[in-house]
Design an enzyme around this catalytic site. Structure first.
Site, short mmCIF file in Angstrom:
data_model
loop_
_atom_site.label_atom_id
_atom_site.label_comp_id
_atom_site.label_asym_id
_atom_site.label_seq_id
_atom_site.Cartn_x
_atom_site.Cartn_y
_atom_site.Cartn_z
N GLY A 39 7.65 4.12 3.97
CA GLY A 39 7.08 4.93 3.26
C GLY A 39 5.82 4.97 3.00
O GLY A 39 5.31 5.72 1.99
N CYS A 40 4.88 4.09 3.58
CA CYS A 40 3.45 3.94 3.04
C CYS A 40 2.70 5.06 4.18
O CYS A 40 1.60 5.35 3.77
CB CYS A 40 3.10 2.56 3.58
N GLY A 41 3.26 5.89 5.12
CA GLY A 41 2.66 6.88 5.97
C GLY A 41 1.84 5.96 7.00
O GLY A 41 1.81 4.67 7.09
#
Length: 278
Positions: A119-121
């Site tokens: 989910g950190c990109g």
């Protein structure tokens, strides 16, 4: 399709070195000029999909893209890069990279897994307007007294407790209105050190307008942007700023001073009004 060959390169993409004027922060305010390193925002797209934006020196950009692609495991072999097209507009450089089908499929899978599992990109910024944002200029502010920079390098060294024991640490510091170092934050990352100082400034309600911040690292555009956003009015760097940093500092009313090892402090922003002496 054959591997990409070096094109007209980067000699044509890069800008020629430019002399920038500065005024010494001394009683007679002598002026001179110095050549500063260039930097620009590089946006890399693979097969038409934006991947990342980062600040780079605009020379040997194709070598950088190849190394970046390999070292970040985006490709397994340099032969998987079929073509690199570079286009520079102002402070931005776009790189359109064509990959083999296998490499591009693996890259898309890597992006999907990264977004889905952490989910950190992706690392980096995916849009140029984020790398080169519109910022509100600061109110103009007077330069600090020259005596507040006297023996500053030595005083910083005394403040860097972690660096004295381990080394390999950057520092960001606040010099207060009396010329004393009132805050010091250290980190292995130069961006992290300044972020820590900015947090401490707000947590301690420090005077950002009349004191000044100091960074021990090189002064690139990202640090200029952080200082402007944080409302810091004067930034002193122990390393020379880049050309783009000077342009942005002048444009946004950030006082920018370089403190060389053996010369008087050099004021790059606000822009000197006198003709260089040499």
């Amino acid at each position: 399709m054959p591997p990409a060959k070096p094109s007209k390169d980067t000699a044509e993409i890069a800008t020629s070195p430019t002399d920038y004027s500065y005024a010494e922060l001394t009683a007679d305010s002598a002026t001179d000029a110095v050549t500063l390193a260039d930097e620009c925002a590089l946006a890399i797209s693979y097969n038409g999909i934006n991947h990342a934006v980062m600040m780079v020196s605009p020379s040997f950009v194709e070598d950088f893209i190849a190394g970046f692609s390999l070292s970040n495991a985006l490709i397994d072999s340099i032969d998987e890069i079929y073509d690199i097209q570079l286009d520079r507009k102002g402070d931005a450089l776009n790189a359109q990279v064509t990959l083999s089908n296998r490499a591009f499929w693996a890259l898309k899978e890597q992006r999907r897994q990264l977004a889905g599992t952490s989910g950190c990109g992706l690392c980096g910024i995916e849009a140029l307007d984020q790398a080169l944002p519109a910022l509100k200029p600061l109110p103009t502010s007077p330069l600090p007294p020259a005596e507040h920079l006297f023996e500053l390098r030595q005083r910083i060294s005394e403040q860097q407790q972690l660096a004295r024991s381990s080394g390999a640490l950057h520092a960001a510091l606040l010099v207060d209105t009396q010329g004393a170092i009132s805050l010091c934050r250290e980190d292995i990352g130069r961006h992290n050190a300044l972020d820590k100082l900015i947090g401490a400034l707000h947590n301690n309600a420090a005077d950002k307008q009349h004191g000044f911040a100091v960074i021990t690292s090189r002064c690139s555009l990202e640090l200029i942007q952080k200082a402007i956003r944080a409302g810091i009015h004067t930034l002193v760097s122990l390393s020379a700023p880049t050309a783009l940093s000077v342009q942005w500092a002048q444009r946004h009313n950030l006082n920018l001073i370089h403190l060389p090892h053996h010369s008087p402090p050099r004021v790059f922003s606000p822009a000197p009004t006198r003709v260089p002496s040499r």
